[in-house]
Design a protein around this motif. Structure first.
Motif, PDB file in Angstrom:
ATOM      1  N   MET A   1      -7.106  28.840 -95.095  1.00 30.85           N
ATOM      2  CA  MET A   1      -7.619  28.069 -93.981  1.00 30.85           C
ATOM      3  C   MET A   1      -7.198  26.610 -94.141  1.00 30.85           C
ATOM      4  N   ILE A   2      -6.721  26.025 -93.081  1.00 30.42           N
ATOM      5  CA  ILE A   2      -6.294  24.626 -93.114  1.00 30.42           C
ATOM      6  C   ILE A   2      -7.449  23.728 -92.687  1.00 30.42           C
ATOM      7  N   ARG A   3      -7.676  22.677 -93.453  1.00 33.15           N
ATOM      8  CA  ARG A   3      -8.715  21.700 -93.125  1.00 33.15           C
ATOM      9  C   ARG A   3      -8.111  20.706 -92.123  1.00 33.15           C
ATOM     10  N   THR A   4      -8.163  21.054 -90.852  1.00 36.96           N
ATOM     11  CA  THR A   4      -7.536  20.214 -89.829  1.00 36.96           C
ATOM     12  C   THR A   4      -8.216  18.858 -89.722  1.00 36.96           C
ATOM     13  N   ASP A   5      -9.511  18.778 -90.044  1.00 44.85           N
ATOM     14  CA  ASP A   5     -10.194  17.481 -90.016  1.00 44.85           C
ATOM     15  C   ASP A   5      -9.581  16.530 -91.034  1.00 44.85           C
ATOM     16  N   LYS A   6      -9.332  17.021 -92.246  1.00 46.22           N
ATOM     17  CA  LYS A   6      -8.708  16.188 -93.281  1.00 46.22           C
ATOM     18  C   LYS A   6      -7.268  15.848 -92.903  1.00 46.22           C
ATOM     19  N   LEU A   7      -6.563  16.821 -92.342  1.00 44.74           N
ATOM     20  CA  LEU A   7      -5.170  16.580 -91.952  1.00 44.74           C
ATOM     21  C   LEU A   7      -5.100  15.508 -90.877  1.00 44.74           C
ATOM     22  N   ARG A   8      -5.987  15.573 -89.893  1.00 46.76           N
ATOM     23  CA  ARG A   8      -6.022  14.536 -88.856  1.00 46.76           C
ATOM     24  C   ARG A   8      -6.276  13.157 -89.469  1.00 46.76           C
TER      25      ARG A   8
ATOM     26  N   TYR B   1      -0.359  20.992 -81.381  1.00 46.24           N
ATOM     27  CA  TYR B   1      -1.798  21.046 -81.082  1.00 46.24           C
ATOM     28  C   TYR B   1      -2.328  22.467 -81.190  1.00 46.24           C
ATOM     29  N   GLU B   2      -1.537  23.436 -80.736  1.00 46.73           N
ATOM     30  CA  GLU B   2      -1.938  24.843 -80.849  1.00 46.73           C
ATOM     31  C   GLU B   2      -2.044  25.263 -82.316  1.00 46.73           C
ATOM     32  N   LYS B   3      -1.059  24.845 -83.121  1.00 48.09           N
ATOM     33  CA  LYS B   3      -1.086  25.172 -84.545  1.00 48.09           C
ATOM     34  C   LYS B   3      -2.305  24.544 -85.215  1.00 48.09           C
ATOM     35  N   MET B   4      -2.650  23.337 -84.817  1.00 49.72           N
ATOM     36  CA  MET B   4      -3.837  22.683 -85.373  1.00 49.72           C
ATOM     37  C   MET B   4      -5.098  23.443 -84.960  1.00 49.72           C
ATOM     38  N   LYS B   5      -5.122  23.905 -83.723  1.00 47.13           N
ATOM     39  CA  LYS B   5      -6.292  24.605 -83.210  1.00 47.13           C
ATOM     40  C   LYS B   5      -6.552  25.904 -83.977  1.00 47.13           C
ATOM     41  N   ILE B   6      -5.472  26.653 -84.238  1.00 40.94           N
ATOM     42  CA  ILE B   6      -5.659  27.917 -84.951  1.00 40.94           C
ATOM     43  C   ILE B   6      -5.524  27.759 -86.466  1.00 40.94           C
ATOM     44  N   GLY B   7      -5.024  26.600 -86.903  1.00 36.48           N
ATOM     45  CA  GLY B   7      -4.933  26.330 -88.338  1.00 36.48           C
ATOM     46  C   GLY B   7      -3.845  27.095 -89.052  1.00 36.48           C
ATOM     47  N   VAL B   8      -2.685  27.258 -88.394  1.00 38.76           N
ATOM     48  CA  VAL B   8      -1.588  28.012 -89.004  1.00 38.76           C
ATOM     49  C   VAL B   8      -0.288  27.217 -88.899  1.00 38.76           C
ATOM     50  N   PHE B   9       0.316  26.959 -90.060  1.00 41.44           N
ATOM     51  CA  PHE B   9       1.615  26.308 -90.114  1.00 41.44           C
ATOM     52  C   PHE B   9       2.506  27.095 -91.059  1.00 41.44           C
ATOM     53  N   GLY B  10       3.808  27.046 -90.804  1.00 38.69           N
ATOM     54  CA  GLY B  10       4.767  27.694 -91.697  1.00 38.69           C
ATOM     55  C   GLY B  10       4.939  26.885 -92.976  1.00 38.69           C
ATOM     56  N   SER B  11       5.459  27.522 -94.013  1.00 36.31           N
ATOM     57  CA  SER B  11       5.613  26.841 -95.305  1.00 36.31           C
ATOM     58  C   SER B  11       6.559  25.643 -95.201  1.00 36.31           C
ATOM     59  N   ASP B  12       7.612  25.744 -94.406  1.00 32.62           N
ATOM     60  CA  ASP B  12       8.528  24.615 -94.223  1.00 32.62           C
ATOM     61  C   ASP B  12       7.814  23.449 -93.545  1.00 32.62           C
ATOM     62  N   GLU B  13       6.989  23.753 -92.558  1.00 25.00           N
ATOM     63  CA  GLU B  13       6.241  22.713 -91.846  1.00 25.00           C
ATOM     64  C   GLU B  13       5.252  22.026 -92.786  1.00 25.00           C
ATOM     65  N   ILE B  14       4.593  22.819 -93.604  1.00 21.46           N
ATOM     66  CA  ILE B  14       3.641  22.259 -94.575  1.00 21.46           C
ATOM     67  C   ILE B  14       4.375  21.339 -95.548  1.00 21.46           C
ATOM     68  N   GLN B  15       5.534  21.779 -96.034  1.00 22.70           N
ATOM     69  CA  GLN B  15       6.301  20.974 -96.989  1.00 22.70           C
ATOM     70  C   GLN B  15       6.698  19.636 -96.371  1.00 22.70           C
ATOM     71  N   ILE B  16       7.138  19.633 -95.133  1.00 23.06           N
ATOM     72  CA  ILE B  16       7.518  18.387 -94.455  1.00 23.06           C
ATOM     73  C   ILE B  16       6.309  17.465 -94.342  1.00 23.06           C
ATOM     74  N   MET B  17       5.151  18.014 -93.963  1.00 21.73           N
ATOM     75  CA  MET B  17       3.951  17.183 -93.836  1.00 21.73           C
ATOM     76  C   MET B  17       3.524  16.609 -95.182  1.00 21.73           C
TER      77      MET B  17
ATOM     78  N   PHE C   1      -4.283  22.436 -97.135  1.00 23.68           N
ATOM     79  CA  PHE C   1      -3.558  23.582 -96.577  1.00 23.68           C
ATOM     80  C   PHE C   1      -4.009  24.943 -97.104  1.00 23.68           C
ATOM     81  N   PHE C   2      -4.728  24.954 -98.210  1.00 21.92           N
ATOM     82  CA  PHE C   2      -5.157  26.231 -98.779  1.00 21.92           C
ATOM     83  C   PHE C   2      -6.637  26.199 -99.131  1.00 21.92           C
TER      84      PHE C   2
END
Length: 66
Positions: A1-8, A33-49, A62-63
């Motif tokens: 589960m992604i902590r979107t509050d912390k990510l924001r 925004y959709e990815k944030m809403k459902i809390g799902v990102f790909g591993s490449d996207e996570i690495q870039i962030m 992210f975990f």
């Protein structure tokens, strides 16, 4: 589960908007925004962030356990 509050929070602390991050990871703002809403990102996207936002402890964002 992604902590979107912390990510924001980290996005804001770094002076970026969610639109900026969408561009960095190569998706449209709407898709981001959709990815944030459902809390799902790909591993490449996570690495870039992690790199762009200089996230020191990515596991807690992210975990996160519920």
């Amino acid at each position: 589960m992604i902590r979107t509050d912390k990510l924001r929070g980290i996005i804001a602390e770094n002076g970026y908007s969610q639109k900026d991050i969408a561009k960095f990871i190569g998706v449209t703002p709407k898709t981001f925004y959709e990815k944030m809403k459902i809390g799902v990102f790909g591993s490449d996207e996570i690495q870039i962030m992690i790199e762009k936002l200089k996230i020191e402890n990515p596991i807690e964002i992210f975990f996160a356990k519920e």
